[in-house]
Design an enzyme around this catalytic site. Structure first.
Site, PDB file in Angstrom:
ATOM      1  N   SER A  81       1.952  -9.761   2.936  1.00 17.26           N
ATOM      2  CA  SER A  81       2.615  -9.098   4.070  1.00 17.26           C
ATOM      3  C   SER A  81       1.720  -9.278   5.292  1.00 17.26           C
ATOM      4  O   SER A  81       0.510  -9.517   5.152  1.00 17.26           O
ATOM      5  CB  SER A  81       2.753  -7.604   3.769  1.00 17.26           C
ATOM      6  OG  SER A  81       2.964  -6.866   4.962  1.00 17.26           O
ATOM      7  N   TYR A  99      -0.326   0.617   0.684  1.00 17.06           N
ATOM      8  CA  TYR A  99       0.364  -0.674   0.823  1.00 17.06           C
ATOM      9  C   TYR A  99      -0.560  -1.700   1.487  1.00 17.06           C
ATOM     10  O   TYR A  99      -0.725  -2.827   1.000  1.00 17.06           O
ATOM     11  CB  TYR A  99       1.631  -0.472   1.649  1.00 17.06           C
ATOM     12  CG  TYR A  99       2.490  -1.715   1.785  1.00 17.06           C
ATOM     13  CD1 TYR A  99       3.385  -2.072   0.784  1.00 17.06           C
ATOM     14  CD2 TYR A  99       2.407  -2.523   2.919  1.00 17.06           C
ATOM     15  CE1 TYR A  99       4.178  -3.214   0.907  1.00 17.06           C
ATOM     16  CE2 TYR A  99       3.203  -3.658   3.049  1.00 17.06           C
ATOM     17  CZ  TYR A  99       4.084  -3.996   2.049  1.00 17.06           C
ATOM     18  OH  TYR A  99       4.868  -5.124   2.172  1.00 17.06           O
TER      19      TYR A  99
END
Ligand code: NAD
Length: 261
Positions: A145, A158
């Protein structure tokens, strides 16, 4: 089309929705043999398999939880038993949830780390073990990401998991380069998938996200699938340890656009 993908056996975790679905369908149209790992979406996979078969590819599905070692082993065995090999492993399954860090429970932290980081490690390890044993110059793609690079308050678990994916990818790339096994990751920006459905259903929140994207639009899952087929193909035969950012410029400091700063 990438002819080198025809007949290749590809396992995609979290393959029934969002980016996973787009990748399974794209590898299907490349006439690869696709194993779709799904978690809870047993209804969705039937339609995906039909789409792939109509496009001339072949696919089957296997339920499994990427946090469980035995499930990952089962996925690889399933690929070998049904399609005869394993050439491409895509560790895509991932989760996120918003929590201010002072309230983040150990349970939530562990859940995200075990899915996004440990799950990807298990996928890498099992795929590499098989490829080494069978002398396959395979390709491994991890779904990272932009948050492997951009800090993200309220999503510390995350961001930590994706930062881990980056160095895990680079380390494995270095370790297995002599065997011709390539390990890369894709770092998407904001893409229109179920993970963002709630956020993008709020026009104000969606506008706020678009303001962070120099190209001015939310990415499409197909734009990420296009990166994955290239990375898996022989067109990328000399590429390993790469993070391929597909983010409309999100990591290029959009706050500095138009001469600001
Ligand atoms: P998504 O929610 O549609 O996909 C996530 C998939 O992972 C689902 O199919 C889900 O069933 C599966 N999954 C969750 N836990 C699992 C488990 N324990 N075992 C097996 N499967 C499990 O969202 P998406 O956007 O397609 O996300 C795919 C990947 O892309 C994730 O790793 C996510 O972090 C990453 N990503 C997405 C974006 C984005 O904007 N959509 C941006 C950057 C990175």
């Amino acid at each position: 089309m990438y002819q080198s993908l025809e007949g290749k056996v590809v396992v995609i975790t979290g393959g029934a929705t969002g980016l996973g679905k787009a990748m399974t369908e794209r590898f299907g149209t490349e006439k690869a043999k696709v194993v779709i790992n799904y978690f809870k979406e047993d209804q969705e996979v039937k339609g995906i398999i039909e789409t792939i078969e109509k496009a001339g590819g072949s696919a089957n599905a296997i339920q499994g939880d990427v946090t469980k070692e035995e499930d990952i082993k089962r996925m690889i065995d399933h690929a070998v038993n049904t399609f005869g090999s394993l050439d491409v492993m895509i560790n895509n399954a991932g989760i996120e949830n918003e929590v201010p860090s002072e309230d983040l429970t150990l349970e939530d932290w562990n859940k995200v780390i075990s899915t996004n980081l440990t799950g990807q490690f298990l996928g890498c390890r099992e795929a590499i073990d098989y490829m080494l044993e069978h002398k396959i110059k395979g390709s491994i793609i991890n779904m990272s990401s932009v948050h492997q690079e951009i800090p993200w308050p309220h999503f510390v678990h995350y961001a930590a998991s994706k930062g881990g994916v980056k160095l895990m990818t680079e380390t494995l790339a270095l370790e297995f380069a002599p065997h011709g096994i390539r390990v890369n990751c894709i770092a998407p920006g904001a893409i229109d998938t179920p993970i963002n459905a709630e956020k993008f259903s709020d026009p104000e929140l969606k506008k706020g996200v678009i303001e962070l994207i120099p190209m001015g639009y939310i990415g499409k899952p197909e734009e990420i699938a296009a990166c994955a087929v290239w990375l898996a193909s022989t067109e990328a035969s000399y590429v390993t340890g790469l993070t391929l950012y597909a983010d409309g410029g999100m990591t290029q400091y959009p706050g500095f656009q138009a001469g600001k700063g």
